[in-house]
Design a protein around this motif. Structure first.
Motif: not given
Length: 144
Positions: A16, A95-96, A99, A102-103
């Motif tokens: 992200s 979502k944030n 992100d 996941s990043t």
């Protein structure tokens, strides 16, 4: 509490643009820590001096930075533990948080095949975040 784990071959990892690794942004980090401490009372909350010690030993701090201001973080330790996930309430959503996790996973997956974390039973939001990426619960354990 649950022990959760992740293998790079079993997860959906992405990058992200709002996530970066810490780069001596001490003043902005202190600002968000101060904000955190006004809304969350946690006896084990780390401070700048602790962050400096952790970074010196090799731990990594990943930041959620919309509009180039720190609004969240997550630590990844040298023991391959993901922890201390926080997103500012103004920006807090699945979502944030995904992100950020996941990043960080994408970046560490270049060197590690597997990593882990712990999630408190009450923290359904964190469980939703990691499960949605592909983390697996390994075991439930309790203090009593």
């Amino acid at each position: 509490m649950a022990l959760v784990t992740c293998h790079r071959d079993d997860v959906n990892l992405n990058q992200s643009p709002n996530i970066s690794e810490f780069k001596d942004e001490w003043e902005d980090l202190q600002r968000e820590i101060d904000h955190y401490n006004t809304i969350i009372k946690w006896d084990d909350m780390w401070d700048i001096e602790t962050a400096k010690r952790w970074l010196k030993r090799g731990d990594r701090l990943f930041l959620f930075k919309p509009k180039d201001k720190i609004k969240g973080w997550m630590w990844v330790t040298t023991k391959k533990e993901f922890g201390c996930l926080y997103i500012n309430p103004t920006y807090r959503n699945v979502k944030n948080a995904r992100d950020l996790v996941s990043t960080a996973g994408y970046i560490v997956s270049k060197h590690w095949a597997k990593w882990w974390g712990q999630i408190d039973d009450w923290n359904l939001g964190a469980w939703s975040v990691v499960r949605g990426i592909g983390w697996k619960k390994v075991i439930d354990f309790h203090d009593n």
